[in-house]
Design an enzyme around this catalytic site. Structure first.
Site, PDB file in Angstrom:
ATOM      1  CE  LYS A 188     -53.675 -39.698 -31.654  1.00 41.08           C
ATOM      2  NZ  LYS A 188     -52.924 -39.330 -30.694  1.00 41.08           N
ATOM      3  CD  GLU A 263     -63.969 -25.405 -30.181  1.00 44.33           C
ATOM      4  OE1 GLU A 263     -63.370 -24.467 -29.889  1.00 44.33           O
ATOM      5  OE2 GLU A 263     -65.188 -25.311 -30.273  1.00 44.33           O
ATOM      6  CB  CYS A 297     -56.592 -22.347 -29.870  1.00 42.97           C
ATOM      7  SG  CYS A 297     -57.592 -22.352 -28.293  1.00 42.97           S
ATOM      8  CD  GLU A 394     -52.950 -21.926 -34.179  1.00 44.79           C
ATOM      9  OE1 GLU A 394     -52.914 -22.834 -34.787  1.00 44.79           O
ATOM     10  OE2 GLU A 394     -53.741 -21.649 -33.018  1.00 44.79           O
TER      11      GLU A 394
END
Ligand code: NAD
Length: 491
Positions: A188, A263, A297, A394
């Site tokens: 996906k 992750e 990331c 973040e």
């Protein structure tokens, strides 16, 4: 080159991209609904893809389950599976110029950077192609009356859900180990950037992957994700994305007692000691801000610099940032492209207000950019503290915060003062310090005098809110196999 441009124009410009399920490409959603795909550099709709939901997930998982059970992939000799994965890597490299342009339009990443993605995806597939013939079982010491062995079997149907920032590499990272171990998979891709995954899907049959072994369902996360994670025939969920979605997936997968690998995001420290090569550390920071507009990331977004070199580091970064060429992903001269969407631009620029409220100072940038295009001014903040929003959350955009320290103990304490634990960097000329500090940093990956290098041979992932489990390396493959122990009476 003109052929490449023509291929890209024809592919990207389509308003009827469908899903890949079993032997069908371009299958419309059961509902018939479509989703816009936008070029972040122009804000223009460049394509439309099928907007799937639970009904499409049911068809795709059904196809993957059927393909698993009838053994069309699992029963192939491992060496043959390896050849097919290797061939898939070759085809990605053959189409590298097209794939690089697709991601430059779809994600907004500068083409100078997306040019490396197909090679990275191909390396990943070849790494896992090598494992096909190296998944061993064991003979167990069960005594004289019995013969006992343990076999490693594929787990079945895998769900691979990916983020938008590096779609091709993420798809290869999930398909490679799933197929190497003999599983089938439903992918996906993220709704913001599904196109390179759809191109990838078209290469499967040419490489020799049988129908139904890799299926792709496009659509919005909340419509496709939960039914995929909860589907009773899905045995393993591998997810790359944000913390809140990861937490939701974890809850749902837990309820079904499924294995899950997450992750997630990071707020990675990058520690610069007084004896470091300051120019190299500064250039690395600028590269990270430009790399996919810091939508990566593991970006070292909290730079922790020794007071003795703080002003030299800040001045060098600011000087280099002045020279950065900002522009659309497709321009070969662009170093810093747009962020992926209007929502992402709003979110990233919101951190500028939060930083100002919290008392951070702007050493470079800090201004908002008008459209068209979701461009964000690269911004270097100084006087940042770990209790500020910009240091806790973040950002996933080109805003980097700098804070000072006076001794090693303080540097380690500042670096580890985060709920994340994905990655960390440290810059020093002292070898003993490099090892000492690397040992103490709580992060899944630590770089010394470099940043952002990844190799599939090494596990990657994080502590704390950065996720669960590790991708890559040898342990990663364990998630894709189940152990079966057999006892045979010798009596
Ligand atoms: P996201 O979590 O919003 O979306 C990721 C994927 O999950 C998309 O395909 C989305 O459609 C899907 N999704 C959304 N809601 C869902 C739900 N309820 N159930 C199941 N799936 C759902 O993340 P994003 O904004 O696409 O990506 C950015 C994030 O990804 C950042 O936090 C970044 O740090 C992280 N990331 C991590 C790594 C890593 O290796 N650690 C790599 C790349 C990106």
């Amino acid at each position: 080159m003109s052929e490449v441009l023509e291929d890209v124009r024809r592919f990207v410009g389509r308003s009827d991209h469908g899903m890949t399920i079993d032997d069908g490409h371009d299958l419309p959603a059961v509902s018939g609904a479509m989703l816009d795909v936008v070029d972040p550099a122009t804000e223009r709709v460049i394509a439309q893809v099928a907007a799937g939901d639970g009904r499409d997930v049911a068809v795709a998982v059904g196809a993957a389950r059927q393909a698993f059970e009838d053994g069309r992939w699992t029963s192939l000799p491992p060496a043959r599976r390896a050849e097919i994965l290797w061939r898939l890597a070759d085809l990605i490299e053959r189409d590298a110029a097209v794939l690089a342009r697709i991601d430059a339009s779809d994600v907004g990443t500068p083409i100078a950077q997306t040019a490396g993605s197909p090679a990275s995806a191909a390396r990943t597939l070849r790494f896992y192609a090598g494992w096909c013939t190296k998944i061993y079982g064991s003979v167990n010491p069960v005594g004289a009356e019995l013969f006992g062995y343990t076999d490693r079997e594929p787990v079945g149907v895998v769900a691979g859900i990916g983020a938008w920032n590096s779609p091709l590499v993420i798809a290869a990272s999930k398909v490679g180990p799933a197929l190497a171990a003999g599983n089938t998979i439903v992918l996906k891709p993220a709704e913001q950037a599904p196109l390179s995954t759809l191109w990838f899907a078209r290469l499967l049959a040419e490489a020799g992957v049988p129908p139904g072994v890799v299926n792709v369902v496009t659509g919005e996360g909340p419509a496709v994700g939960p039914p995929l994670v909860e589907h009773p025939d899905v045995q393993l969920v591998t997810f790359t994305g944000s913390v809140p979605v990861g937490q939701d997936i974890h809850r749902r997968a837990n309820a079904g007692l499924k294995d899950v690998v997450l992750e997630l995001g990071g707020k990675s420290p990058n520690v610069v000691f007084g004896d470091a090569d300051i120019g190299a550390a500064a250039r690395s920071t600028v590269r990270q801000m430009c790399s996919n507009a810091a939508q990566v990331c593991f970006t070292g977004s909290r730079v922790i610099v020794h007071e003795s070199v703080l002003s030299s580091y800040v001045d060098t970064v600011a000087r280099l940032l002045k020279e950065v060429r900002i522009g659309p992903g497709l321009d070969p001269d662009t170093q810093l492209g747009p962020v992926v969407s209007g929502a992402q631009k709003g979110r990233v620029e919101g951190f500028l207000d939060a930083a100002a409220r919290d008392g951070a100072e702007v050493a470079y940038g800090g201004t908002r950019r008008e459209g068209p295009g979701y461009f964000v001014t690269p911004t270097l903040l100084t006087g940042v503290r770990n209790d500020m929003t910009v240091a806790r959350e973040e950002v996933f955009g080109p805003i980097i915060g700098v804070m000072g320290f006076t001794d090693e103990e303080e540097a380690v304490a500042l670096a580890n003062d985060t709920r994340f634990g994905l990655a960390a960097g440290l810059w020093t000329g002292d070898l003993a310090r490099a090892h000492r500090v690397a040992r103490r940093l709580r992060a899944g990956t630590v770089w010394v005098n470099t940043y952002g290098v990844l190799d599939r041979s090494a596990p990657s992932g994080g502590f704390g809110l950065s996720g669960m489990g590790r991708e890559h390396g040898d342990a990663w493959l364990n998630h894709f196999t189940g152990y079966k122990s057999v006892y045979i009476s010798l009596g």
